[in-house]
Write an enzyme that holds these catalytic residues in place. Structure first.
Site, short mmCIF file in Angstrom:
data_model
loop_
_atom_site.label_atom_id
_atom_site.label_comp_id
_atom_site.label_asym_id
_atom_site.label_seq_id
_atom_site.Cartn_x
_atom_site.Cartn_y
_atom_site.Cartn_z
N SER A 107 1.97 28.41 -21.74
CA SER A 107 3.24 28.32 -22.46
C SER A 107 4.34 29.07 -21.71
O SER A 107 4.17 30.22 -21.33
CB SER A 107 3.05 28.90 -23.85
OG SER A 107 4.25 28.80 -24.55
N GLY A 108 5.44 28.40 -21.47
CA GLY A 108 6.57 29.01 -20.78
C GLY A 108 6.52 28.84 -19.27
O GLY A 108 7.37 29.35 -18.54
N THR A 112 7.56 21.34 -19.63
CA THR A 112 8.51 20.41 -20.25
C THR A 112 9.73 20.24 -19.36
O THR A 112 10.24 19.13 -19.21
CB THR A 112 8.89 20.93 -21.65
OG1 THR A 112 7.68 21.06 -22.39
CG2 THR A 112 9.83 20.00 -22.35
N ASN A 157 7.98 31.54 -25.42
CA ASN A 157 8.94 30.56 -24.93
C ASN A 157 9.91 30.21 -26.06
O ASN A 157 9.49 29.89 -27.17
CB ASN A 157 8.15 29.30 -24.49
CG ASN A 157 9.03 28.23 -23.91
OD1 ASN A 157 10.26 28.35 -23.89
ND2 ASN A 157 8.41 27.17 -23.43
N SER A 160 9.28 26.29 -27.11
CA SER A 160 7.88 25.98 -26.84
C SER A 160 7.48 24.66 -27.50
O SER A 160 7.73 24.45 -28.69
CB SER A 160 7.02 27.12 -27.37
OG SER A 160 5.68 26.88 -27.05
N SER A 161 6.86 23.77 -26.72
CA SER A 161 6.38 22.51 -27.30
C SER A 161 5.13 22.83 -28.10
O SER A 161 4.17 23.36 -27.56
CB SER A 161 6.00 21.50 -26.22
OG SER A 161 6.85 21.59 -25.11
N GLY A 384 -1.35 24.34 -22.13
CA GLY A 384 -2.31 24.97 -21.23
C GLY A 384 -3.34 25.76 -22.01
O GLY A 384 -3.24 25.94 -23.23
N GLU A 386 -5.23 28.59 -23.76
CA GLU A 386 -4.62 29.65 -24.58
C GLU A 386 -5.65 30.69 -25.00
O GLU A 386 -6.71 30.32 -25.50
CB GLU A 386 -4.02 29.06 -25.86
CG GLU A 386 -2.61 28.59 -25.69
CD GLU A 386 -1.97 28.06 -26.97
OE1 GLU A 386 -2.60 28.12 -28.04
OE2 GLU A 386 -0.84 27.58 -26.85
P1 ATP Z 1 5.29 25.39 -23.67
O1 ATP Z 1 3.85 25.18 -23.38
O2 ATP Z 1 5.52 26.59 -24.54
O3 ATP Z 1 5.98 24.18 -24.19
P2 ATP Z 1 6.50 24.91 -21.10
O4 ATP Z 1 5.52 25.05 -19.99
O5 ATP Z 1 6.83 23.53 -21.53
O6 ATP Z 1 6.00 25.82 -22.29
P3 ATP Z 1 9.30 25.08 -20.57
O7 ATP Z 1 9.82 24.93 -21.95
O8 ATP Z 1 9.35 23.92 -19.66
O9 ATP Z 1 7.84 25.67 -20.65
O10 ATP Z 1 10.05 26.28 -19.82
C1 ATP Z 1 10.38 27.48 -20.49
C2 ATP Z 1 11.76 27.95 -20.05
O11 ATP Z 1 11.72 28.35 -18.68
C3 ATP Z 1 12.84 26.87 -20.10
O12 ATP Z 1 13.44 26.83 -21.36
C4 ATP Z 1 13.80 27.34 -19.03
O13 ATP Z 1 14.64 28.34 -19.52
C5 ATP Z 1 12.89 27.99 -18.00
N1 ATP Z 1 12.53 27.06 -16.91
C6 ATP Z 1 11.40 26.34 -16.77
N2 ATP Z 1 11.40 25.61 -15.65
C7 ATP Z 1 12.58 25.87 -15.03
C8 ATP Z 1 13.20 25.42 -13.82
N3 ATP Z 1 12.60 24.57 -13.01
N4 ATP Z 1 14.41 25.92 -13.50
C9 ATP Z 1 15.03 26.79 -14.31
N5 ATP Z 1 14.50 27.26 -15.46
C10 ATP Z 1 13.30 26.81 -15.83
MG MG Z 2 6.78 22.58 -23.29
#
Ligand code: ATP
Ligand code: MG
Length: 689
Positions: A107-108, A112, A157, A160-161, A384, A386
């Site tokens: 997560s984070g 996404t 996050n 977070s999805s 991922g 957890e």
């Molecule tokens: P989850 O499993 O909780 O959904 P995730 O892996 O989908 O987590 P994201 O929501 O894609 O995580 O990313 C978390 C935050 O990190 C985003 O809101 C953004 O602020 C930052 N972030 C992620 N990737 C990038 C990137 N390539 N460039 C800039 N900031 C990023």
């Molecule tokens: Mg996500």
């Protein structure tokens, strides 16, 4: 020059396969760190992309960057998510086959964001006709809607999805995106009724209250202040500065209109969302008989109005239960605890099914019947591995999902590798790797897998307790290298049952699951009756009357998840894979902070070292003769500036000239295979300086 830093020393190598000490985790980490400190967040392992979340805008997603990566040979530009997208797209167009891009990480870590970047890349770079712009826009705008209903602020996050997502983007024979299809997995329903300290409920609730028009809120019987709603205020951060609910409401409202939701759809949809909030505010009191009653029926009346149900029947359903004896049905009052449980189960079921309805509705807007024989690129943005202090049923499902995907990756990587050597006529020796099939079987095997045992417990007469479940687990699974149960002393007042846990030794580490409270949380049959009688058009579709008759035979959540995972794997197995592994650099969402301990752990459980070993087992590098020649032809007078003969001969001439030894390479049918990275390294260095 002694002491001088080469480019490689400073920014690391852009492909881990080129690392000299390739088996060492420290060397792997060093390389990642070097690159991260230079804001180079992407690195390859062969064709797999490793991405480290920069937590800052890097200016690498501009239009000109997109143009740069379009149609360019994979290894000719620095690693990028666009290169992965472009590569899959080119292959799909030239070979007319289907692809998927699996994005994983904790997560984070940026899954996404990566999937959004890929979608944008296709939206911008693919050919387009005027009539298909609507299809493209709907693909893009499905995202904000799904995020509003399926994402939430968590400690890890801010966005977070809380569901897994697989999205097919469909292309016609000209490579124009023409439609799509989304499958969602296991939305985290428990969040609807409870949030940990510092976390929020799903964004849509706050967006509605902050951004919703006065008349809408009045129609729904809602106040603006989220603190007034129990389901929104337990995490004590209803107002969150990092999230702009008012703006997001505008984005979501606009997205709704793009993906063709009618006024009527929205009225019904927000009727449900508001009902969930009203449900949460229903308070129960103990009456003289020690049973639950509702002193203030204000909320009940609102729910009845919004969902089109009878308020008195609803009231009875929340405070009573039906016991089916042999010949008759008896209605008994519930205790306070059980009433609260019935209320929460109802809220969760309503939200969960409305989410599924939403996905279906989006799908009907993405479908494009005019195009047949489409090819697709699937994007899988899935939770991922957890491990929390307390891990419940949801973690169990998520981690099981990761086991399955890891298995797929290992099998596909080895298989692809083997197939390639065979096709090219090259001999190689397969390497050893840990096959996690044993853990998948432990979870999913018929009759003696954990999910089966859970199912049996659910249909056994009499109350299924966590203790009986664990006893059955012990009995059926017995001694297993990846499993153990643990009994803890019960907390006060619960001595009889005790606290029970079981532990799984996942490929990514061990996790202890606490079985308390999470076994099948179901809507009581009286509540189900109420929902099935609803006049709300969406709920009518979500709760079919037929369910009342078939209740006993309905599959449990565990079995449903197992089945949906197995169909997902079928979808994936038939397609060509690309992988993106996302890494979270630190727990504080800070830019430029590289937490060694945290990253080392992720490198381990993402199976990156394993992947690297597999990739390196035979030949570290392979390139088509044409591409190899194109890149290095300047190193040999015979091939520079042009080589007019067959590329294979040109390559032979070239490597002879620069001194490759026979043990360093093999020539396949269409590609040169280089055994050691240092060989290619030397060539690269000669080329650079
Ligand atoms: P989850 O499993 O909780 O959904 P995730 O892996 O989908 O987590 P994201 O929501 O894609 O995580 O990313 C978390 C935050 O990190 C985003 O809101 C953004 O602020 C930052 N972030 C992620 N990737 C990038 C990137 N390539 N460039 C800039 N900031 C990023
Ligand atoms: Mg996500």
């Amino acid at each position: 020059m002694e002491g001088a830093l080469t480019a490689r020393d400073k920014v690391g190598v852009q492909d881990f396969v080129l690392l000299d000490a390739y088996t060492s985790e420290s060397a792997f980490l060093d390389n990642l760190r070097k690159r991260f400190s230079e804001n180079l967040i992407y690195t390859y392992i062969g064709t797999l992309l490793v991405s480290v979340n920069p937590y800052q805008e890097l200016g690498i997603y501009t239009l000109s960057q997109m143009e740069l990566y379009q149609g360019v040979n994979f290894f000719e530009l620095p690693p990028h998510v666009y290169a992965i997208a472009d590569n899959a797209y080119r292959m799909m167009c030239s070979e007319l086959n289907n692809h998927f891009i699996l994005i994983s990480g904790e997560s984070g870590a940026g899954k996404t964001e990566a999937s959004k970047k890929i979608l944008q890349y296709f939206a911008v770079t693919c050919p387009m006709t005027e009539s298909l712009q609507v299809a493209r826009d709907r693909l893009l705008f499905s995202n904000p809607v799904l995020e509003a209903f399926g994402n939430a602020k968590t400690l890890r996050n801010d966005n977070s999805s809380r569901f897994g997502k697989y999205m097919d983007i469909q292309f016609d024979f000209k490579g124009i995106p023409v439609g799509g299809h989304i499958i969602s997995y296991l939305i985290e329903k428990s969040r609807v009724v409870y949030q940990n300290q510092g976390e929020r409920n799903f964004h849509i609730f706050y967006q509605l209250l902050e951004g919703g028009e006065e008349e809408l809120l009045a129609y729904l019987g809602l106040e603006r202040d989220p603190q007034l709603y129990k389901y929104l205020s337990q995490g004590r951060c209803a107002k969150e500065s990092s999230v702009n609910d008012k703006n997001d409401w505008k984005t979501v409202s606009n997205a709704f209109s793009v993906i063709d939701f009618t006024e009527d759809d929205l009225e019904n949809l927000f009727g449900i969302i508001a009902s969930v909030l009203h449900l949460g505010n229903i308070c129960f009191e103990e009456n003289q008989q020690g049973c639950a009653s509702v002193p203030d029926t204000h909320e009940i009346k609102w729910i009845a109005k919004l969902l089109g149900v009878d308020p008195w029947v609803l009231l009875e359903a929340l405070t009573h239960r039906k016991i089916e004896a042999k010949t008759e049905e008896v209605i008994c009052p519930l205790t306070l605890d059980l009433s609260a449980y019935a209320r929460d189960a109802m809220a969760k079921a309503v939200y969960g099914r409305t989410f599924t309805w939403l996905v279906n509705k989006i799908n009907s807007s993405l479908v494009n019947k005019d195009f047949t024989g489409k090819t697709v690129i699937g994007l899988l943005d899935i939770y991922g591995f957890e491990v929390f202090d307390k891990n419940g049923f949801e973690q169990f499902c998520i981690n099981y999902c990761n086991e399955k995907l890891q298995q797929l990756l290992i099998e596909r990587t080895l298989k692809a590798e083997q197939a390639e050597y065979e096709m090219e006529g090259i001999e190689w020796e397969p390497i050893q790797y840990f096959n996690n099939k044993i853990i998948c079987d432990l979870v999913e095997e018929r009759h003696k897998g954990i999910i089966s045992i859970l199912d049996e417990e659910c249909v056994r007469p009499g109350p299924a307790t966590d203790l009986s479940f664990l006893e059955r687990l012990e009995e059926k699974v017995g001694k297993h290298a990846h499993f153990e149960t643990r009994k803890l002393a019960g907390p006060k007042g619960r001595k009889k049952i005790g606290w029970m846990e079981f532990r799984l030794f996942h490929y990514a580490g061990e996790v202890t699951y606490c079985t308390r409270g999470e076994s099948s949380v179901v809507v009581t049959s009286l509540c189900l009756q109420v929902l099935c009688s609803s006049k709300n058009r969406i709920l009518k579709e979500c709760f079919l009357v037929a369910e009342l008759e078939n209740r006993r035979r309905a599959p449990t959540v565990g079995t449903q998840f197992k089945n949906s995972l197995s169909s997902l794997l079928e979808i994936l197995i038939s397609k060509e894979p690309s992988y993106i592994r996302c890494i979270k650099p630190n727990e504080r969402k800070e830019p430029s902070k590289f937490d060694d301990f945290l990253i080392r752990h992720q490198v381990k459980y993402l199976g990156l070292m394993e992947h690297l070993r597999v990739r390196r087992a035979g030949f570290a590098y392979r390139r088509k003769y044409e591409h190899f020649l194109q890149r290095y032809k300047s190193l040999c007078p015979d091939t520079w500036p042009h080589w007019h003969g067959p590329p294979e001969e040109g390559v032979e001439r070239l490597i002879k000239y620069i001194g490759y030894k026979p043990e360093e390479y093999k020539l396949g049918r269409t590609k040169i295979f280089i055994r050691f990275p240092r060989t290619l390294f030397a060539t690269e260095d000669a080329f650079e300086f």
